[in-house]
Scaffold this active site. Sequence first.
Site, short mmCIF file in Angstrom:
data_model
loop_
_atom_site.label_atom_id
_atom_site.label_comp_id
_atom_site.label_asym_id
_atom_site.label_seq_id
_atom_site.Cartn_x
_atom_site.Cartn_y
_atom_site.Cartn_z
N GLY A 20 0.44 -0.87 -0.24
CA GLY A 20 -0.48 0.52 0.44
C GLY A 20 0.46 0.49 -0.15
NE ARG A 24 5.26 -0.70 5.23
CZ ARG A 24 4.29 -1.46 6.63
NH1 ARG A 24 4.05 -2.14 5.94
NH2 ARG A 24 5.01 -1.07 7.64
NE ARG A 43 -3.33 11.14 -9.25
CZ ARG A 43 -4.29 12.17 -8.42
NH1 ARG A 43 -4.27 11.81 -7.59
NH2 ARG A 43 -5.23 12.08 -9.42
NE ARG A 87 -3.39 -5.33 1.41
CZ ARG A 87 -2.89 -4.99 1.60
NH1 ARG A 87 -2.50 -3.71 0.83
NH2 ARG A 87 -3.14 -4.84 3.28
CB SER A 90 0.14 -4.23 7.33
OG SER A 90 -0.75 -3.10 7.47
CG ASP A 204 -3.63 -2.91 13.66
OD1 ASP A 204 -2.56 -2.67 12.89
OD2 ASP A 204 -4.86 -3.71 13.83
NE ARG A 217 4.45 0.14 13.05
CZ ARG A 217 3.37 -0.34 12.47
NH1 ARG A 217 3.41 -0.20 11.25
NH2 ARG A 217 2.71 -0.25 14.28
#
Length: 234
Positions: A20, A24, A43, A87, A90, A204, A217
């Site tokens: 996403g 990353r 963008r 994909r 998280s 989470d 992470r």
Amino acid sequence: MTVHIGAKPGDIAEVILLPGDPYRAKWAAETFLTEAVCVNQVRGMLGFTGLWNGHRVTIQGSGMGMPSLSIYANELIRDYNAQTLIRIGSCGGMQDHVGIRDVILAQTASTISTPSSTIFRDLNFAPCADFGLLVAADRAARSLGVKTHVGGIYSSDTFYDERQDLTDQMERHGILGVEMEAAELYILAARYKRRALAVLTVSDHLKTHEALPSEDRERSFGDMVQIALHAAFD
Ligand code: HPA
């Protein structure tokens, strides 16, 4: 070039990883690929193409939520001939046995709505992963020693959800985790006969309210990238 991707024809590989977060994508390309070049900056949604074990791979940010992912996946499939889309992202854990840092391989992605809902109208379509990718990812996770769960997830339109009743029903029906993109990816892969999978790190937890510390992470994200790369070229 497409409306949202500035890459030239041929700049994009047939195998694409979709985090996403565009930063990353940059981190994963710099860490795991050789000869990586930036192929998209439109963008700020960065995309990179490079080599992994001699195979060409593109790592392209998808943005957050299904409307954003749908734009990138549509253009990658229809204009750049992407064949395998994985994909890497998280998710929030929803079961007691699913812990922070664990990886979820999303066999199915339940949803209330996606950008494709207008096509299906009253049909309750069941978005599911490519079986070959799923099996290969499971094998890769085992050999890398990553604690992994395979099963259903929920693709939500909201991060700040107000439907506790819905969360309770999903937990009751074994849904492992919640994220915001996989269902639309699976639906587009079905429509265009491509391969898709979502490999998700639990960052989470909806029941314990634990969250992955920021220093962990990167490591956890790296496990996910490796699982996705091994699965794509199994
Ligand atoms: N909800 C939705 N998407 C998410 C979550 C969550 O709790 N965690 C990571 N992505």
